[in-house]
Design an enzyme around this catalytic site. Structure first.
Site, PDB file in Angstrom:
ATOM      1  N   CYS A  55       0.861  -1.174   0.000  1.00  0.00           N
ATOM      2  CA  CYS A  55       0.000   0.000   0.000  1.00  0.00           C
ATOM      3  C   CYS A  55       0.910   1.240   0.000  1.00  0.00           C
ATOM      4  CB  CYS A  55      -0.925   0.113   1.190  1.00  0.00           C
ATOM      5  SG  CYS A  55      -2.081  -1.248   1.358  1.00  0.00           S
TER       6      CYS A  55
ATOM      7  N   ARG B 229       3.757  -0.323  -4.907  1.00  0.00           N
ATOM      8  CA  ARG B 229       3.576  -0.843  -3.549  1.00  0.00           C
ATOM      9  C   ARG B 229       2.229  -1.539  -3.367  1.00  0.00           C
ATOM     10  NH1 ARG B 229       8.125  -0.650  -0.205  1.00  0.00           N
ATOM     11  NH2 ARG B 229       9.525   0.562  -1.457  1.00  0.00           N
TER      12      ARG B 229
ATOM     13  N   TRP C  26      -3.157  -2.417  -1.446  1.00  0.00           N
ATOM     14  CA  TRP C  26      -2.952  -3.858  -1.646  1.00  0.00           C
ATOM     15  C   TRP C  26      -3.839  -4.503  -0.600  1.00  0.00           C
ATOM     16  CZ3 TRP C  26      -1.297  -8.130   1.132  1.00  0.00           C
ATOM     17  CH2 TRP C  26      -0.939  -9.259   0.374  1.00  0.00           C
TER      18      TRP C  26
ATOM     19  N   ASN D 255      -1.769   2.120   6.167  1.00  0.00           N
ATOM     20  CA  ASN D 255      -1.042   0.910   5.761  1.00  0.00           C
ATOM     21  C   ASN D 255      -0.885   0.059   7.001  1.00  0.00           C
ATOM     22  OD1 ASN D 255      -0.684   2.034   3.283  1.00  0.00           O
ATOM     23  ND2 ASN D 255       1.556   2.189   3.417  1.00  0.00           N
ATOM     24  N   GLY D 256      -0.978  -1.260   6.844  1.00  0.00           N
ATOM     25  CA  GLY D 256      -0.815  -2.144   7.990  1.00  0.00           C
ATOM     26  C   GLY D 256      -2.112  -2.892   8.259  1.00  0.00           C
TER      27      GLY D 256
ATOM     28  N   GLU E 251      15.488 -18.935  -7.554  1.00  0.00           N
ATOM     29  CA  GLU E 251      15.286 -17.540  -7.959  1.00  0.00           C
ATOM     30  C   GLU E 251      14.709 -17.480  -9.384  1.00  0.00           C
ATOM     31  OE1 GLU E 251      15.139 -14.597  -7.022  1.00  0.00           O
ATOM     32  OE2 GLU E 251      15.773 -13.290  -8.657  1.00  0.00           O
TER      33      GLU E 251
ATOM     34  N   LYS F 177      11.044 -15.870 -10.244  1.00  0.00           N
ATOM     35  CA  LYS F 177      10.863 -14.754 -11.180  1.00  0.00           C
ATOM     36  C   LYS F 177       9.845 -15.125 -12.247  1.00  0.00           C
ATOM     37  CE  LYS F 177      12.355 -12.090  -9.333  1.00  0.00           C
ATOM     38  NZ  LYS F 177      13.403 -11.862  -8.375  1.00  0.00           N
TER      39      LYS F 177
ATOM     40  N   GLU G  24       6.296 -15.294 -10.751  1.00  0.00           N
ATOM     41  CA  GLU G  24       5.805 -13.972 -10.323  1.00  0.00           C
ATOM     42  C   GLU G  24       5.250 -13.163 -11.477  1.00  0.00           C
ATOM     43  OE1 GLU G  24       8.126 -11.768  -6.775  1.00  0.00           O
ATOM     44  OE2 GLU G  24       9.444 -12.443  -8.370  1.00  0.00           O
TER      45      GLU G  24
ATOM     46  N   HIS H 131      14.234 -37.848  -6.875  1.00  0.00           N
ATOM     47  CA  HIS H 131      13.381 -38.135  -5.716  1.00  0.00           C
ATOM     48  C   HIS H 131      11.956 -37.630  -5.920  1.00  0.00           C
ATOM     49  CE1 HIS H 131      16.786 -39.664  -3.586  1.00  0.00           C
ATOM     50  NE2 HIS H 131      17.450 -38.532  -3.765  1.00  0.00           N
TER      51      HIS H 131
ATOM     52  N   LYS I 292       5.477  -4.808  -3.980  1.00  0.00           N
ATOM     53  CA  LYS I 292       6.931  -4.705  -3.862  1.00  0.00           C
ATOM     54  C   LYS I 292       7.436  -4.935  -2.440  1.00  0.00           C
ATOM     55  CE  LYS I 292      11.017  -3.549  -5.427  1.00  0.00           C
ATOM     56  NZ  LYS I 292      11.640  -4.637  -6.203  1.00  0.00           N
TER      57      LYS I 292
END
Ligand code: G6P
Length: 606
Positions: free
Chosen positions: A2, A27, A78, A104-105, A479, A483, A486, A502, A601
């Site tokens: 946010c 954000r 968000w 925010n929060g 990673e 990526k 995402e 396995h 982000k």
């Protein structure tokens, strides 16, 4: 997570606020809203809209609500509590539409507070936890906004960054913070409040970070906080946070990876001594000599940097190292003693789970070091000492150059700790000289972008991908997969090459490609066996191999080459094609690269 913007000063036009809010859109971008004081009407106008900031801007234009006056507050959301719609968007207000706030929060006891307030006669219109704050402030308001905010916050459990205005106490903006970043941007004739420095950068580079439990009262000509606070200079410029000629921030940031390496090593290498200079650690240098165990804690991409760091630190510095993700570490019972140091790695320095883990360690008296990109961030203020990655502003949600900055910083720390212990001069010299060559080598990798784009287009219709690697490159497999998922929404997993047999191998067929990170290192031959196993099951393979390795071309479908470097530094080069592969795949699929769905982000909630 946010974005908050608040403004009080000479500018009377809400479009200025919209412009600042846009720089926070990374954000969170489910919905956006604005509330501003109109001095002619002596009233506060509110517009909020689901969707991107463009929708908000259009709605404001169509509303014919004149903006002449301030303060104003804006928010890009968000969603946590309550669906993504106009009503749950911020700002929220009280029953009489006199008090407006953005938050925010998470208010953890909002249900209990809401029930109490409803019994007292308050009418709620949204499902958002934030709305209880506006009603609580209304309850305590007796003409002085900051007094009401102070009383209201005493009843709240949870986290908040807040900006509040009221038409009954105009000419004032009240800001408060607990575990959710908030700063003041100080300029002549104007003061801004924002959750992130990007919002204020076109106005001022002078900022003051609020601390937990602080309340600031902003007026056009001054501001008031209980405590004297240092003014911090933002080190980057507004231009650096622009896309320039690039179609997306992510591509720009990948192309800046060589620069990120240069910035991270600048002035820090001492080649003749095989040593590095890390000014941020000088205050604890002696204590660090005593350390015999390291804990590395991070979230998301940063946790993969940490995993690579674990291999580096154990092999070259000889320090037993353990890594964990913030969200797990904070609820474990870590066994620590005076000789343990914990290193927290976070691009933003604001990730809630990483900060909670940091506070847990501080509580236990453990030395806490930080690796972050954000000067003045909560993490950098709460750690005992640390190293900045100096990657510059990173705007795309998917972290790329900041990740490279973290890897480089961990390599620097490895030399630092290693040379304090048993690392020989020649080994230190070797790592330092290879580090100095990396920017050029990274540029060489980037030159292959057109070929990587072709490979991405070739595989874009596959629905599943394995990424495999061993040792230093196992975290890079994770990673690369992160990526890809995402930003392209394709299913991808990073697997240790040795684990293929396995389970993962069961899924391989001609439509299930594997990206094999196989530089010519100490585990190369083992990886070749894995390639054979995949090929025997008709799985397509894209290999990342070391220049000069012609043999591999006969074994796999596509090859991307990286230059030769020290084994420990190969991840820094192998991850560049992985970033480009994810980028070009998502472009080929027409996805929203810089703002992938459902993500944000900086994750400042648990
Ligand atoms: C989010 C971002 C990732 C980032 C992670 C940790 O998930 O989308 O790019 O790696 O948070 O963020 P930090 O700021 O702590 O590095």
């Amino acid at each position: 997570m946010c974005g908050i913007v608040g403004y009080i000063g000479k500018n009377q036009d809400i479009r200025m606020g919209i412009e600042a809010l846009r720089r926070l859109e990374y954000r969170g971008y489910d919905s956006a809203g604005a509330a501003w004081y109109n001095s002619d009407k002596k009233d506060i106008f509110l517009v909020k809209k689901a969707g991107r900031i463009d929708n908000l801007e259009k709605a404001i234009q169509e509303s014919n609500l004149v903006s002449s006056g301030n303060p104003f507050i804006l928010h890009t959301r968000w969603a946590t509590h309550g669906g993504v719609d106009d009503i749950n968007a911020h700002p929220h207000s009280d029953c009489k539409n006199e008090i407006f706030l953005v938050h925010n929060g998470i208010i953890e006891n909002y249900q209990e507070l809401k029930e109490k307030l409803i019994k007292e006669g308050h009418k709620f219109c949204s499902q958002c936890d934030t709305e209880v704050l506006s009603h609580l402030i209304e309850k305590y308001f007796q003409g002085n906004l900051e007094e009401a905010v102070r009383k209201a916050l005493k009843e709240v459990r949870g986290t908040y960054g807040l900006a509040v205005i009221s038409k009954k106490d105009p000419g004032k903006l009240v800001a408060a913070r607990l575990s959710s970043p908030l700063l003041l941007g100080i300029n002549q004739d104007e003061i801004l409040v924002a959750s992130d420095p990007s919002a204020v950068i076109t106005h001022t580079r002078q900022v003051i970070n609020l601390d937990d439990n602080e309340i600031a009262v902003l007026k056009p000509e001054n501001f008031f906080i209980l405590k004297e606070k240092p003014v911090i200079q933002i080190e980057w410029t507004a231009e650096e946070a622009q896309k320039g000629d690039y179609p997306h921030f992510m591509l720009k940031e990948i192309m800046e990876e060589p620069e990120a390496i240069e910035n991270a090593i600048r002035g820090r290498l001492i080649p003749e001594e095989g040593q590095v200079k890390l000014g941020g650690l000088s205050s604890v240098e002696k204590k660090l000599r005593e350390i015999n165990r390291l804990l590395l804690v991070a979230c998301g991409t940063a946790s993969y940097a940490a995993r690579t760091g674990e291999y580096m630190l154990e092999e070259y510095a000889g320090i037993p190292t353990e890594i964990d993700i913030g969200s797990e570490f904070r609820y474990r019972k870590p066994i620590v003693d005076k000789k343990t140091a914990a290193i927290f790695i976070s691009q933003s320095g604001e990730t809630a789970d990483t900060l909670a883990a940091l506070r847990e360690m501080k509580e236990k008296g453990t030395m806490a070091l930080g690796i972050t990109n954000a000067v003045g961030s909560t993490q950098s203020r709460e750690t005992d000492a640390g190293v900045y990655t100096r990657s510059g502003p990173e705007i795309a949600v998917a972290s790329t150059k900041a990740f490279i900055g973290q890897l480089i910083t961990l390599a620097l720390l490895t030399v630092y700790f290693g040379r304090q212990r048993d690392m020989a001069l020649v080994m230190g010299q070797r790592i330092v000289s290879e580090l100095a060559k990396l920017p050029e080598l990274a540029r060489k990798v980037l030159k292959q972008a057109p070929e990587i784009e072709k490979i991405a287009k070739k595989y874009k219709d596959c629905k599943n991908f394995w990424f495999i690697g061993r040792k230093y490159n196992y975290p890079m497999a994770m990673e690369g997969a992160l990526k890809l998922k995402e930003i392209s929404y394709l299913h991808a997993e990073g697997v240790a090459s040795g684990e293929l047999k396995h389970g993962a191998l069961a899924l391989i067929d001609e439509n299930f490609p594997t990206i094999v990170i196989s530089p010519s290192d100490s585990v190369y031959e083992k990886t070749i066996s894995n390639i054979q196993e995949i090929k025997a099951r008709k799985g397509p393979i894209i290999a990342i191999a070391t220049e000069g390795n012609e043999e591999i071309k006969n074994l796999v479908d596509d090859v991307i080459y990286i230059p030769k470097t020290l084994e420990m530094l190969t991840p820094i080069l192998s991850v560049i094609p992985l970033h480009l592969f994810a980028y070009y795949t998502a472009v080929a699929l027409g996805k929203d690269i810089d703002k992938p769905r459902n993500l944000a982000k900086s994750v400042t909630v648990e």
